[in-house]
Design a protein around this motif. Structure first.
Motif, PDB file in Angstrom:
ATOM      1  N   LYS A   9     -10.209   0.588  -0.295  1.00  0.00           N
ATOM      2  CA  LYS A   9     -10.260   1.907   0.356  1.00  0.00           C
ATOM      3  C   LYS A   9      -8.890   2.591   0.382  1.00  0.00           C
ATOM      4  N   ILE A  10      -8.102   2.364  -0.668  1.00  0.00           N
ATOM      5  CA  ILE A  10      -6.803   3.025  -0.803  1.00  0.00           C
ATOM      6  C   ILE A  10      -6.987   4.382  -1.454  1.00  0.00           C
ATOM      7  N   VAL A  11      -7.944   4.487  -2.376  1.00  0.00           N
ATOM      8  CA  VAL A  11      -8.280   5.751  -3.025  1.00  0.00           C
ATOM      9  C   VAL A  11      -9.768   6.014  -2.819  1.00  0.00           C
ATOM     10  N   GLU A  12     -10.171   7.255  -3.060  1.00  0.00           N
ATOM     11  CA  GLU A  12     -11.576   7.624  -2.941  1.00  0.00           C
ATOM     12  C   GLU A  12     -12.076   8.134  -4.277  1.00  0.00           C
ATOM     13  N   GLY A  13     -13.331   7.922  -4.550  1.00  0.00           N
ATOM     14  CA  GLY A  13     -13.942   8.385  -5.786  1.00  0.00           C
ATOM     15  C   GLY A  13     -15.038   7.442  -6.233  1.00  0.00           C
ATOM     16  N   LYS A  14     -15.345   7.496  -7.527  1.00  0.00           N
ATOM     17  CA  LYS A  14     -16.380   6.644  -8.101  1.00  0.00           C
ATOM     18  C   LYS A  14     -15.732   5.496  -8.858  1.00  0.00           C
ATOM     19  N   LYS A  15     -16.474   4.406  -8.974  1.00  0.00           N
ATOM     20  CA  LYS A  15     -16.000   3.296  -9.794  1.00  0.00           C
ATOM     21  C   LYS A  15     -16.051   3.695 -11.257  1.00  0.00           C
ATOM     22  N   ARG A  16     -15.160   3.114 -12.041  1.00  0.00           N
ATOM     23  CA  ARG A  16     -15.099   3.392 -13.472  1.00  0.00           C
ATOM     24  C   ARG A  16     -15.657   2.205 -14.244  1.00  0.00           C
ATOM     25  N   SER A  17     -16.285   2.492 -15.360  1.00  0.00           N
ATOM     26  CA  SER A  17     -16.819   1.441 -16.218  1.00  0.00           C
ATOM     27  C   SER A  17     -15.667   0.692 -16.868  1.00  0.00           C
ATOM     28  N   VAL A  18     -15.747  -0.637 -16.882  1.00  0.00           N
ATOM     29  CA  VAL A  18     -14.661  -1.436 -17.406  1.00  0.00           C
ATOM     30  C   VAL A  18     -15.001  -2.042 -18.753  1.00  0.00           C
ATOM     31  N   SER A  19     -16.290  -2.314 -18.993  1.00  0.00           N
ATOM     32  CA  SER A  19     -16.653  -2.965 -20.260  1.00  0.00           C
ATOM     33  C   SER A  19     -16.529  -1.978 -21.410  1.00  0.00           C
ATOM     34  N   HIS A  20     -16.034  -2.482 -22.529  1.00  0.00           N
ATOM     35  CA  HIS A  20     -15.839  -1.653 -23.708  1.00  0.00           C
ATOM     36  C   HIS A  20     -16.711  -2.176 -24.843  1.00  0.00           C
ATOM     37  N   ILE A  21     -17.534  -1.313 -25.414  1.00  0.00           N
ATOM     38  CA  ILE A  21     -18.365  -1.677 -26.549  1.00  0.00           C
ATOM     39  C   ILE A  21     -18.022  -0.715 -27.675  1.00  0.00           C
ATOM     40  N   SER A  22     -17.683  -1.281 -28.833  1.00  0.00           N
ATOM     41  CA  SER A  22     -17.322  -0.435 -29.966  1.00  0.00           C
ATOM     42  C   SER A  22     -18.550   0.321 -30.457  1.00  0.00           C
ATOM     43  N   GLY A  23     -18.316   1.377 -31.217  1.00  0.00           N
ATOM     44  CA  GLY A  23     -19.413   2.192 -31.741  1.00  0.00           C
ATOM     45  C   GLY A  23     -20.345   1.406 -32.643  1.00  0.00           C
ATOM     46  N   VAL A  78       0.819  -1.211   0.000  1.00  0.00           N
ATOM     47  CA  VAL A  78       0.000   0.000   0.000  1.00  0.00           C
ATOM     48  C   VAL A  78       0.857   1.266   0.000  1.00  0.00           C
ATOM     49  N   GLU A  79       1.959   1.257   0.723  1.00  0.00           N
ATOM     50  CA  GLU A  79       2.829   2.445   0.769  1.00  0.00           C
ATOM     51  C   GLU A  79       3.365   2.778  -0.617  1.00  0.00           C
ATOM     52  N   ARG A  80       3.787   1.754  -1.358  1.00  0.00           N
ATOM     53  CA  ARG A  80       4.331   1.987  -2.699  1.00  0.00           C
ATOM     54  C   ARG A  80       3.236   2.408  -3.686  1.00  0.00           C
ATOM     55  N   VAL A  81       2.040   1.862  -3.519  1.00  0.00           N
ATOM     56  CA  VAL A  81       0.924   2.276  -4.385  1.00  0.00           C
ATOM     57  C   VAL A  81       0.644   3.754  -4.177  1.00  0.00           C
ATOM     58  N   LYS A  82       0.578   4.180  -2.922  1.00  0.00           N
ATOM     59  CA  LYS A  82       0.342   5.595  -2.627  1.00  0.00           C
ATOM     60  C   LYS A  82       1.491   6.467  -3.131  1.00  0.00           C
ATOM     61  N   TYR A  83       2.716   5.968  -3.021  1.00  0.00           N
ATOM     62  CA  TYR A  83       3.874   6.701  -3.527  1.00  0.00           C
ATOM     63  C   TYR A  83       3.729   6.957  -5.024  1.00  0.00           C
ATOM     64  N   TRP A  84       3.398   5.900  -5.796  1.00  0.00           N
ATOM     65  CA  TRP A  84       3.285   6.061  -7.243  1.00  0.00           C
ATOM     66  C   TRP A  84       2.092   6.938  -7.623  1.00  0.00           C
ATOM     67  N   ASN A  93      -8.671   1.183 -15.403  1.00  0.00           N
ATOM     68  CA  ASN A  93     -10.004   1.200 -14.809  1.00  0.00           C
ATOM     69  C   ASN A  93     -10.202   0.046 -13.834  1.00  0.00           C
ATOM     70  N   THR A  94      -9.739  -1.132 -14.193  1.00  0.00           N
ATOM     71  CA  THR A  94      -9.880  -2.288 -13.313  1.00  0.00           C
ATOM     72  C   THR A  94      -9.075  -2.093 -12.034  1.00  0.00           C
ATOM     73  N   MET A  95      -7.861  -1.598 -12.168  1.00  0.00           N
ATOM     74  CA  MET A  95      -7.017  -1.385 -10.994  1.00  0.00           C
ATOM     75  C   MET A  95      -7.620  -0.309 -10.089  1.00  0.00           C
ATOM     76  N   TRP A  96      -8.184   0.736 -10.688  1.00  0.00           N
ATOM     77  CA  TRP A  96      -8.838   1.796  -9.921  1.00  0.00           C
ATOM     78  C   TRP A  96      -9.970   1.211  -9.077  1.00  0.00           C
ATOM     79  N   ASN A  97     -10.798   0.344  -9.688  1.00  0.00           N
ATOM     80  CA  ASN A  97     -11.914  -0.259  -8.963  1.00  0.00           C
ATOM     81  C   ASN A  97     -11.424  -1.163  -7.835  1.00  0.00           C
ATOM     82  N   LEU A  98     -10.334  -1.879  -8.044  1.00  0.00           N
ATOM     83  CA  LEU A  98      -9.773  -2.713  -6.984  1.00  0.00           C
ATOM     84  C   LEU A  98      -9.233  -1.854  -5.842  1.00  0.00           C
TER      85      LEU A  98
END
Length: 115
Positions: A77-91, A52-58, A67-72
């Protein structure tokens, strides 16, 4: 620009991921700047081991997360905010799904009209 993301390791049907820091435009299998931990989604509950210390450092150094790492990190509870959408659908796929949904609505309305 550095990026914190998952790099797949393990056997063909048994994925295990390393949490790595590497330049944003490198592929996930390139030599990592630093390995921060690992993630095993096959365990119940999924196992996430981080330094956790190194994650916060970086993150303080300006590293971005996938996006997946952000949600993990949010779940831990290492970071605060909203979850990000991970699924990708082409146009084009999104357009096809919209057309299919409109078509099913028309058939349902036609079935209701017959009754």
């Amino acid at each position: 620009m550095q990026s914190i993301r998952l790099s797949r390791v393990g056997k063909r049907s048994a994925p295990v991921y390393r949490v790595v820091v590497l330049p944003k435009h490198n592929d996930p299998w390139a030599i990592a700047t630093e390995i921060l931990g690992h993630y095993n989604p096959r365990k119940n509950p999924p196992e996430l081991v981080l330094n956790v210390e190194r994650v916060k450092y970086w993150l303080d150094k300006g590293a971005e997360t996938s996006n997946t790492m952000w949600n993990l990190l949010l779940d831990q509870k290492i970071v605060e905010g909203k979850k990000r959408s991970v699924s990708h659908i082409s146009g084009t796929r999104r357009v096809k799904l919209g057309e299919k949904a409109a078509e099913t609505v028309k058939t349902q309305e036609a079935a209701k009209a017959k009754k």
